[in-house]
Write an enzyme that holds these catalytic residues in place. Structure first.
Site, PDB file in Angstrom:
ATOM      1  CD  GLU A  28      10.169   5.518   5.240  1.00 16.83           C
ATOM      2  OE1 GLU A  28       9.062   5.403   4.694  1.00 16.83           O
ATOM      3  OE2 GLU A  28      10.836   4.535   5.614  1.00 16.83           O
ATOM      4  CE  LYS A  90       3.486   1.081   1.109  1.00 18.21           C
ATOM      5  NZ  LYS A  90       3.161  -0.339   1.312  1.00 18.21           N
ATOM      6  CG  ASP A 142       4.219  -8.478  -1.467  1.00 15.34           C
ATOM      7  OD1 ASP A 142       4.942  -7.544  -1.870  1.00 15.34           O
ATOM      8  OD2 ASP A 142       3.392  -8.353  -0.541  1.00 15.34           O
ATOM      9  CE  LYS A 163       8.438  -3.518  11.998  1.00 10.65           C
ATOM     10  NZ  LYS A 163       8.414  -2.267  11.247  1.00 10.65           N
TER      11      LYS A 163
END
Ligand code: PSU
Ligand code: MN
Length: 309
Positions: A28, A90, A142, A163
């Site tokens: 990516e 992004k 989210d 994470k």
């Protein structure tokens, strides 16, 4: 291979490998532009490509350049994305049509890298960490588009877990509901990116690239849509102290909340904040876990290509 998309450009080396059934590993570009600072991001991206070659596969770094979906970038293009950093758009699934229609540049997330890898016929993708369900998602809603993509696009994503900026328990629940297998590479515990331990179990422990390849092949042959998460723990030597990193993450989340950061800015903000607070320690860990993941990615792509012969 799926029918080639009119927006898709595959680099000659990658195209030849795919046509010959040789192993290819997708990579990516958001990790380059938004995941690490310059120049370490570019150095890492180039080293990653050489590690994949050393392990017998062809690297295919993916991005959108001038509205074209590019599979396989030049060193200059990688440098350009790395230098532009957060100024590159992004691009997640919802952004892709706009960026293509307008001829823009964009860094691909796990989501869009999976989409474009699949268009090109690539089944293995290695990166650092995936997005997931954010802490407090019961209020903010989210949830990374990466999870929905894993549920529908048949690409295997090799990462170091996620994470703990995320709610790892909820992330696993979401993946279970959406039918995405979470495979621990030589571990029964979900690694938490900087550390080998999260306290959460994976669905299955897998001991070899050959076994990963067999599972993925079976998934395809069964006609089950979607990909898989391969969670590969950071090498012991580079793993960080859990208490230290947990404290830093809590501080970063507090600051994001105080500043009202939301939407697509949340993850890049937290990544940058963690890097700022911990300095080189977290960056070194981040780089090493990526190297570890791409080596496993290459070995898995080799195993998959052997099975398909
Ligand atoms: N997590 C990391 N490093 C990263 C990302 C996530 O540890 O670079 C990037 C990946 O591109 C991932 C994206 O797909 O962030 C997820 O963003 P969001 O949470 O906005 O879906
Ligand atoms: Mn989000």
């Amino acid at each position: 291979m799926t029918e080639l998309n009119k927006y898709l450009d595959i680099a000659p080396e990658v195209k030849e490998a795919l046509d010959a059934g040789k192993p290819v590993v997708a990579l990516e570009s958001t990790i380059i532009s938004h995941g690490m600072p310059y120049p370490q991001n570019v150095e890492t991206a180039l080293k990653v490509e050489s590690i994949i070659r050393e392990n017998g596969a062809v690297p295919a770094t993916i991005a959108v350049i001038g509205g074209r979906l590019r599979v396989g970038l030049s060193a200059d293009e990688i440098d350009y994305l790395g230098k532009k950093g957060h100024d590159v758009t992004k691009v997640s699934r919802r952004d892709l049509a706009v960026v293509c229609a307008r001829g823009m540049d964009g860094a691909t997330t796990v989501t869009t890298t999976m989409i474009i890898a699949h268009m090109a016929g690539i089944e293995v993708f290695a990166t650092g960490g995936i997005g997931g369900v954010h802490r407090g998602a019961e209020k903010t809603m989210d949830i990374s588009a990466d999870l929905e993509e894993l549920a529908q696009t048949p690409v295997m994503v090799i990462c170091a877990g996620a994470k703990s900026i995320l709610d790892l328990g909820l992330t696993l629940e979401f993946l279970e509901t959406r039918g995405v297998p979470v495979l621990g590479y030589q571990t029964s515990e979900l690694p938490a990116f900087y550390t080998r331990h999260s306290g959460f179990g994976v669905d299955y422990e897998v001991d070899s690239p050959e076994d990963l390849a067999k599972i993925f092949l079976a998934k395809r042959e069964l006609g089950l849509k979607g990909g898989a998460v391969v969670a590969n723990p950071i090498p012991e030597k580079y793993s960080m102290d859990k208490a230290v990193i947990d404290k830093v993450i809590a501080e970063a989340i507090d600051e994001a909340n105080a500043k009202g950061i939301h939407g697509k800015e949340t993850t890049p903000f937290l990544l940058a904040k963690i890097a700022e607070i911990t300095g080189n320690d977290s960056l070194e860990a981040n780089i090493e876990l990526v190297f570890n993941n791409v080596a496993l990615g290459a070995k898995t792509a080799v195993a998959l290509s052997n099975l398909e012969k």
